[in-house]
Design an enzyme around this catalytic site. Sequence first.
Site, PDB file in Angstrom:
ATOM      1  N   PRO A 135       0.827  -1.232   0.109  1.00 22.43           N
ATOM      2  CA  PRO A 135       0.001   0.094   0.167  1.00 22.43           C
ATOM      3  C   PRO A 135       0.848   1.302  -0.017  1.00 22.43           C
ATOM      4  O   PRO A 135       0.919   1.967   0.965  1.00 22.43           O
ATOM      5  CB  PRO A 135      -0.999   0.026   1.114  1.00 22.43           C
ATOM      6  CG  PRO A 135       0.214  -0.924   2.342  1.00 22.43           C
ATOM      7  CD  PRO A 135       0.799  -1.908   1.181  1.00 22.43           C
ATOM      8  N   CYS A 136       1.491   1.598  -0.998  1.00 17.67           N
ATOM      9  CA  CYS A 136       2.405   2.811  -1.104  1.00 17.67           C
ATOM     10  C   CYS A 136       1.462   4.078  -1.249  1.00 17.67           C
ATOM     11  O   CYS A 136       1.917   5.064  -0.839  1.00 17.67           O
ATOM     12  CB  CYS A 136       3.358   2.734  -2.372  1.00 17.67           C
ATOM     13  SG  CYS A 136       2.455   2.604  -3.897  1.00 17.67           S
ATOM     14  N   HIS A 137       0.135   3.739  -1.457  1.00 15.43           N
ATOM     15  CA  HIS A 137      -0.689   5.078  -1.618  1.00 15.43           C
ATOM     16  C   HIS A 137      -0.920   5.399  -0.445  1.00 15.43           C
ATOM     17  O   HIS A 137      -1.700   6.552   0.107  1.00 15.43           O
ATOM     18  CB  HIS A 137      -1.833   4.471  -2.358  1.00 15.43           C
ATOM     19  CG  HIS A 137      -3.029   3.429  -1.606  1.00 15.43           C
ATOM     20  ND1 HIS A 137      -2.392   2.133  -1.924  1.00 15.43           N
ATOM     21  CD2 HIS A 137      -3.877   3.647  -0.722  1.00 15.43           C
ATOM     22  CE1 HIS A 137      -2.997   1.486  -1.087  1.00 15.43           C
ATOM     23  NE2 HIS A 137      -4.001   2.292  -0.435  1.00 15.43           N
TER      24      HIS A 137
END
Length: 192
Positions: A135-137
């Site tokens: 989940p780099c967002h």
Amino acid sequence: MESISLSIEHSAHTWFGCLVDDQDRLVASAFGPDPRKINTHLADYSKTVTGVSPALNRHSLTSEMIRRFDGEKPPESVRLNKDFISLFQRQVIGVLDRIPTGKVTTYGLIAKRIDSAPRPVGGAVGSNPWPIFVPCHRVVNGDLTIGNYSMCGTLGHTGTVTKKNLLNREHVPIQGDKIDRIALWKPSEKMA
DNA sequence: TCGAATATATAAC
DNA sequence: GTTATATATTCGA
């Protein structure tokens, strides 16, 4: 590496692609409105890091990706092939993996946690090969504005809009263009 | 608002 | 191999 599979399918107006190795480990993923772009992006990536051009093969990980995009709980952990990223990137990914759904953290906080600096962390997060799965967002600017998001290697306004959409799907409280600080997660615990 | 500082990665020599 | 350049940043003046 014997062979690499490229699996692409769509849900609503979004296309999803997964690059999978011969042991069902995820090498990379990508998503966006243009299937053509997904295809070339992942095929190029495969050629660059493995030397092998992928073959089109439907794989269940793509459906899994859509389920995660739709906000469903991951039924099981996905095996990632981390052979092609640096040690530093692995440290950063290790933190990203532990950001809870519905929360965010910042480039600066991650940097402190791993004794680095914000800019290189941005570089590592930006080159995350597994969007959605990792989940780099959920990494935002220090002032809690949304920040940047790159899709298929390209950066721009649409990326930021997409990032905001992803956070909205996870019910992260956002007021205007800023995230509510109640949603801030600090990576203080030791890595598992 | 703008510039320096910071640590990685990658491209140039 | 060694040196420049580019980053999904941050902080201070």
